[in-house]
Design a protein around this motif. Structure first.
Motif, PDB file in Angstrom:
ATOM      1  N   THR A 281      -6.156  -4.876  70.942  1.00  0.00           N
ATOM      2  CA  THR A 281      -5.721  -3.710  71.706  1.00  0.00           C
ATOM      3  C   THR A 281      -6.468  -2.489  71.194  1.00  0.00           C
ATOM      4  O   THR A 281      -6.842  -2.420  70.013  1.00  0.00           O
ATOM      5  N   PHE A 354      -0.935   9.693  76.393  1.00  0.00           N
ATOM      6  CA  PHE A 354      -0.869   8.922  77.628  1.00  0.00           C
ATOM      7  C   PHE A 354      -1.312   9.778  78.813  1.00  0.00           C
ATOM      8  O   PHE A 354      -1.003  10.970  78.889  1.00  0.00           O
ATOM      9  N   TRP A 382      -4.180   4.760  78.802  1.00  0.00           N
ATOM     10  CA  TRP A 382      -3.443   4.133  79.902  1.00  0.00           C
ATOM     11  C   TRP A 382      -3.719   4.799  81.247  1.00  0.00           C
ATOM     12  O   TRP A 382      -2.913   4.740  82.161  1.00  0.00           O
ATOM     13  N   SER A 387      -1.455   0.312  84.328  1.00  0.00           N
ATOM     14  CA  SER A 387      -0.577   0.725  83.235  1.00  0.00           C
ATOM     15  C   SER A 387       0.824   0.976  83.775  1.00  0.00           C
ATOM     16  O   SER A 387       1.376   0.136  84.473  1.00  0.00           O
ATOM     17  N   CYS A 395      -0.178   7.005  86.355  1.00  0.00           N
ATOM     18  CA  CYS A 395      -1.320   7.364  85.494  1.00  0.00           C
ATOM     19  C   CYS A 395      -2.621   7.467  86.287  1.00  0.00           C
ATOM     20  O   CYS A 395      -3.686   7.066  85.819  1.00  0.00           O
ATOM     21  N   THR A 440      -8.546   0.547  80.288  1.00  0.00           N
ATOM     22  CA  THR A 440      -7.220  -0.071  80.428  1.00  0.00           C
ATOM     23  C   THR A 440      -7.292  -1.494  80.967  1.00  0.00           C
ATOM     24  O   THR A 440      -6.255  -2.074  81.293  1.00  0.00           O
ATOM     25  N   SER A 476     -12.930   1.735  83.454  1.00  0.00           N
ATOM     26  CA  SER A 476     -12.224   0.456  83.600  1.00  0.00           C
ATOM     27  C   SER A 476     -12.625  -0.303  84.851  1.00  0.00           C
ATOM     28  O   SER A 476     -12.334  -1.498  84.959  1.00  0.00           O
TER      29      SER A 476
END
Length: 586
Positions: A281, A354, A382, A387, A395, A440, A476
């Protein structure tokens, strides 16, 4: 069982104190039943069961208005307001109930959609003012946890409640915890108030002008009822300070309050959780990397705002970091201004937050940080579709938000190696604030060399040179861009693939070069496309013949969405993107 028959708080009124204690026990078991099977906020809800029973017994909701802060303590309220099936039923019934206060779900008893912190007092002052102008007589009750008192909006709400000077009841649920431990000077006075049972000379709430009452036994239904009866109908701003136990009634949650603030499903008998497969992670990798760097760079400081887990700073790692980790409490605005000042003072601060919570700090990023060009670093975690998915925790908006702020560079790494190369450069450079969007879609590695130096002007990286179609896939969604490129190759189209790296501005040189042998540019970003990265590229190409297909999520307030359905609805499945490309080229 009482709670199966309780359809509204009115059903509590005829019950004896002993029966209400049984209701509290059953409500706690209902909460445990839900969170053990469905997951959710555990400790704060368990600690507020008795207070919820007492509030609904004494006050006359829905005429009297009850406003929750952050909603981490709203499960017992839902059980007692006709939604027990979401706690006693099957998973489908549980899915129908939100984990947060929600008037779309229950307009009679839930006054506001609430999922961010420190808001309840401010929201309640609006109801207070409305009541005063209309000349009605309902009680206005705001519930706020001690952890939420560190947020700036809580201070502003208390200030206004005192200024209005009319009846409002603020229930301070003091369980000595935020998500992790509390941080901030106010907690010194809360401790003194607890230790003196509310009688110490210095009283923060009285200094604001509030009437003040304290109850040590915050998990005692009978004493809570007596306390709430004493303030019902008050015509003065009043604070009711109750000392509760986070996780009350469930030993594992009491023993480890931070770990049991929120959790996925678990064994209700012993608190054990199913073994999770080991995987990397970014939280773990980031905290390990930061701790190693801190050994040689004493100016490196990890900053968090009430959620140290977002940066992987577990209690053990916080101890290792010592003074090189700062948690400002639930106060994102303070975090931004502080890292600006830290950078100005010669430190290298890295604030990790976040995506959904960075929204609270827009003005500070623009004013306190970017206008001053202080070289602080922001990690946005995130961000994107994969997420959090509650309506209060979407998000999807960090790219449009941050990219609207001048003088901020927003980088979107695509692999683990690229992320840490960008992070090292961002820390070492000394000219501008830099934000990085942590991927993410898992920890993707590359064996290819990544750049170690970056510029203040955007420079996209061409990963594969083709023609006709260019795919510019950010962060991502880069791996999605790779997949689309392979699918197009199967259709006979050799598409160019570009890693833009920079979200905040266009690379005019790269975009201009594509005009020679491309007729379509496809942009892919993991977030809201309205005002986002792709629209900026489409705007750049506006006066030209280049076609642009902007791939992202339509701006909307999504609630508990299914990821694959969201992607499909927005034509973001790989095959859908290919079909759209082919249709445009026809």
């Amino acid at each position: 069982m009482y709670i199966e028959k309780i359809k509204s708080p009115a059903d509590l009124k005829p019950l004896s104190i002993e029966a209400l204690k049984t209701v509290a026990d059953e409500t706690r078991q209902a909460v445990l039943n839900r969170v053990s099977k469905h997951g959710g906020h555990i400790g704060p809800n368990l600690g507020f069961v008795e207070a919820t029973v007492a509030l609904h017994y004494v006050f006359d909701t829905p005429k009297d208005k009850l406003v929750f802060d952050v909603s981490h303590q709203s499960y017992p309220h839902k059980v007692l307001t006709g939604r027990a099936s979401g706690f006693l039923g099957d998973l489908e019934a549980m899915d129908a109930i939100s984990g947060y206060s929600s008037p779309t779900e229950c307009p009679e008893y839930d006054n506001f959609e609430v999922g961010h912190t420190s808001t309840s007092v401010s929201l309640a002052t609006g109801l207070q003012k409305a009541r005063d102008i209309k000349g009605t007589n309902e009680n206005i009750i705001a519930v706020i946890g001690d952890g939420s008192l560190s947020g700036g909006e809580a201070f502003e709400g208390l200030d206004e409640a005192s200024e209005l000077g009319t009846g409002i009841i603020i229930v301070v649920n003091d369980n000595e915890m935020s998500i992790a431990e509390n941080h901030g000077g106010i907690y010194k006075n809360l401790r003194a108030l607890r230790e003196s049972h509310g009688t110490c000379e210095h009283n923060w709430f009285k200094a604001w002008g509030f009437e003040y009452k304290y109850l040590e036994e915050g998990n005692d239904v009978a004493k809570l009822i007596e306390l709430f009866r004493s303030v019902k109908g008050t015509d003065k701003p009043t604070v009711v300070h109750i000392h509760t136990e986070k996780g009350h009634g469930f030993a594992p949650a009491v023993a480890n309050k931070e770990a049991w603030h929120y959790g996925m499903p678990f064994n209700i008998e012993d608190g054990s959780r199913p073994a999770s497969p080991a995987y990397e992670t970014y939280e773990q990798l980031l905290s390990d990397w930061m701790l190693e760097e801190m050994k040689t760079d004493k100016t490196l400081v990890a900053v968090t705002s009430g959620t140290p887990s977002v940066a992987g700073f577990t209690p053990e790692k916080r101890i290792k970091a010592g003074k090189q980790h700062v948690d400002v409490g639930i106060a994102e605005e303070q975090a931004v201004a502080m890292i600006s000042g830290m950078a100005k003072g010669g430190l290298h601060p890295v604030w990790t937050v976040f995506s959904t919570f960075i929204q609270r700090s827009y003005d500070q990023i623009a004013q306190d940080l970017c206008i001053n060009s202080n070289p602080a670093v922001i990690n946005v975690a995130w961000g994107g579709t994969a997420s959090m998915n509650d309506i209060t925790h979407i998000c999807l908006f960090d790219i449009p938000m941050l990219c609207s702020i001048p003088n901020l560079i927003y980088l979107a790494p695509t692999t683990c190696e690229e992320y840490f190369a960008m992070l090292r450069w961002a820390i070492q450079q000394d000219k501008k604030p830099i934000a990085l969007r942590i991927p993410t879609n898992g920890v993707n590695h590359t064996s290819e060399a990544v750049d170690t130096m970056y510029d203040y002007e955007p420079k996209y990286k061409i990963m594969h040179k083709g023609s006709k179609v260019a795919i510019i896939a950010a962060g991502s969604f880069y791996q999605k861009g790779e997949n689309v490129g392979r699918l197009l190759a199967d259709k006979g189209i050799n598409a160019t693939l570009i890693n833009p790296r920079y979200l905040n501005a266009v690379d005019a040189n790269t975009l201009n070069a594509l005009k020679d042998d491309h007729e379509l540019v496809v942009t892919l970003e993991d977030g809201c496309k309205d005002g986002g990265f792709g629209e900026r590229i489409a705007s750049y190409y506006g006066p030209t013949d280049m076609k642009v297909l902007v791939g992202g999520v339509k701006k909307d307030l999504y609630d508990r969405f299914d990821l694959q359905q969201l992607l499909s609805d927005n034509h973001l499945q790989d095959e859908q993107i290919v079909d759209d490309v082919l249709n445009i080229l026809l």
